[in-house]
Design a protein around this motif. Structure first.
Motif, PDB file in Angstrom:
ATOM      1  N   ILE A 116     -30.820  -0.579  40.624  1.00  0.00           N
ATOM      2  CA  ILE A 116     -29.834   0.246  41.328  1.00  0.00           C
ATOM      3  C   ILE A 116     -28.549  -0.569  41.435  1.00  0.00           C
ATOM      4  O   ILE A 116     -28.508  -1.606  42.103  1.00  0.00           O
ATOM      5  N   GLU A 296     -36.045   0.566  38.843  1.00  0.00           N
ATOM      6  CA  GLU A 296     -36.159   0.301  40.273  1.00  0.00           C
ATOM      7  C   GLU A 296     -36.054   1.603  41.069  1.00  0.00           C
ATOM      8  O   GLU A 296     -35.151   2.410  40.850  1.00  0.00           O
ATOM      9  N   GLY A 297     -36.967   1.800  41.997  1.00  0.00           N
ATOM     10  CA  GLY A 297     -36.909   2.948  42.891  1.00  0.00           C
ATOM     11  C   GLY A 297     -37.473   4.239  42.345  1.00  0.00           C
ATOM     12  O   GLY A 297     -37.625   5.210  43.093  1.00  0.00           O
ATOM     13  N   ASP A 308     -34.418   6.368  47.480  1.00  0.00           N
ATOM     14  CA  ASP A 308     -33.208   5.829  48.098  1.00  0.00           C
ATOM     15  C   ASP A 308     -32.005   6.667  47.680  1.00  0.00           C
ATOM     16  O   ASP A 308     -31.894   7.099  46.527  1.00  0.00           O
ATOM     17  N   TRP A 311     -30.064   5.393  44.685  1.00  0.00           N
ATOM     18  CA  TRP A 311     -30.780   5.669  43.426  1.00  0.00           C
ATOM     19  C   TRP A 311     -30.535   7.111  42.995  1.00  0.00           C
ATOM     20  O   TRP A 311     -30.247   7.386  41.826  1.00  0.00           O
ATOM     21  N   GLU A 314     -27.008   7.710  41.667  1.00  0.00           N
ATOM     22  CA  GLU A 314     -26.748   7.135  40.348  1.00  0.00           C
ATOM     23  C   GLU A 314     -27.411   7.935  39.232  1.00  0.00           C
ATOM     24  O   GLU A 314     -26.836   8.092  38.157  1.00  0.00           O
ATOM     25  N   HIS A 315     -28.598   8.450  39.479  1.00  0.00           N
ATOM     26  CA  HIS A 315     -29.359   9.093  38.401  1.00  0.00           C
ATOM     27  C   HIS A 315     -29.356  10.619  38.466  1.00  0.00           C
ATOM     28  O   HIS A 315     -29.611  11.265  37.445  1.00  0.00           O
TER      29      HIS A 315
END
Length: 338
Positions: A116, A296-297, A308, A311, A314-315
């Motif tokens: 992240i 991650e995450g 999170d 996360w 971002e995605h």
């Protein structure tokens, strides 16, 4: 005196009989092969090619039972199926699965774990409900056992049997077969649930093109916008739905061969089942990698159901915006990030 004379005459007669029979018994074989004069497969194949029906036909015999198909001695298509099943199928499976493992290993050592960028925010957002996680793990759990038991059918006698021994392998294979037959049904049920719940989120749109052009953030820099499912996840979804549907259809025919429509149809569905299975297994290996150690995450989405916020932004930035607009994305007391 008479008894002695009679005994001598009887012994002399027995000796003459043994002497006469000895050359005859010497000419008899010491062991008899009851199939020595039986017809060999090669002779049948030659008869098939040179017979009146012509090459490519089925060589049939005469029977007295009602099932007419029992008269078929050789079916050339069966030879082709056996060659594929015992040859090409092994290569396709090995290349697909080992090739995917190799690619992921290269990706991991070159790209590393996808972190992240902005770090953990400490704020959680609900990504998947309890029911969504249930249908995911129902389908995934069944698929893993189905995949392992199916691979055992194709590769077990080469890989597992030498390690366990014949007796232990036979017990394992029998148990795997039972598990494969019975877990097919909850797997099919999971497919239906997944389609009903997630199809609305997996319809391709223009944002998927942008995601693909930017490599999904997996290669290069940046994170392309995406809704609840990005283009990569949509590919996985449709692969599972279509591939799982083909596995289900072909599997039903294999479980109930009388419904397949004949031997040729059964051989066709057997090939479809094997090919689709190994290709889908290869794709699921990549899916498992990204959803666990690769990012991650990501694992939180299908464990606790909450991810999170950083996360998610971002995605799946477009999905986060939709959830924030609904006012139900964050737990009570949490402050939306800018």
């Amino acid at each position: 005196m008479r008894v002695t004379l009679r005994s001598l005459v009887a012994a002399f007669a027995l000796a003459i009989a043994v002497f006469i029979a000895a050359p005859v018994s010497a000419q008899q074989p010491t062991s008899v092969n009851p199939t020595a004069a039986s017809v060999k497969e090669q002779q049948l194949m030659q008869a098939l090619q040179a017979g009146t029906p012509g090459a490519g036909s089925t060589l049939s015999g005469r029977i007295t039972i009602p099932d007419a198909s029992a008269a078929n001695l050789i079916q050339p298509q069966g030879q082709a199926w056996r060659a594929f099943h015992q040859g090409a199928m092994h290569w396709v499976g090995a290349i697909a699965i080992l090739g995917m493992l190799g690619l992921l290993a290269v990706f991991y050592f070159t790209r590393g774990k996808i972190m992240i960028d902005s770090g953990l925010s400490g704020v959680k957002i609900l990504r998947f409900s309890t029911f969504e996680r249930f249908i995911h793990w129902l389908t995934a759990g069944c698929f893993i056992i189905l995949a392992l038991s199916g691979l055992n059918v194709t590769f077990g006698k080469f890989v597992v049997a030498p390690l366990l021994g014949e007796d232990a392998f036979a017990t394992l294979a029998q148990g795997a077969k039972i598990a494969h037959n019975f877990l097919a049904w909850p797997f099919m049920l999971g497919l239906v649930f997944m389609f009903v719940v997630w199809v609305i989120h997996n319809i391709p749109n223009s944002t998927d093109i942008t995601w693909i052009k930017q490599g999904g953030g997996l290669v290069g820099g940046g994170h392309p916008p995406a809704k609840k499912f990005n283009a990569g996840q949509k590919v996985i979804f449709w692969a599972v739905i279509i591939g799982g549907g083909l596995l289900s259809l072909s599997g039903v025919y294999l479980l109930f061969p009388a419904s397949a429509g004949g031997v040729l149809a059964l051989q066709f569905w057997n090939i479809v089942h094997g090919l689709v299975a190994v290709l889908l297994i290869a794709m699921m290996i990549a899916h498992i990698y990204i959803g666990s150690v690769g990012m991650e995450g990501a694992a939180d989405a299908m464990t606790s159901g909450e991810v999170d916020l950083n996360w998610a932004k971002e995605h799946h930035s477009l999905w986060v915006e939709e959830e924030l607009a609904k006012g139900k994305a964050l737990p009570p007391g949490a402050q939306p990030a800018e």
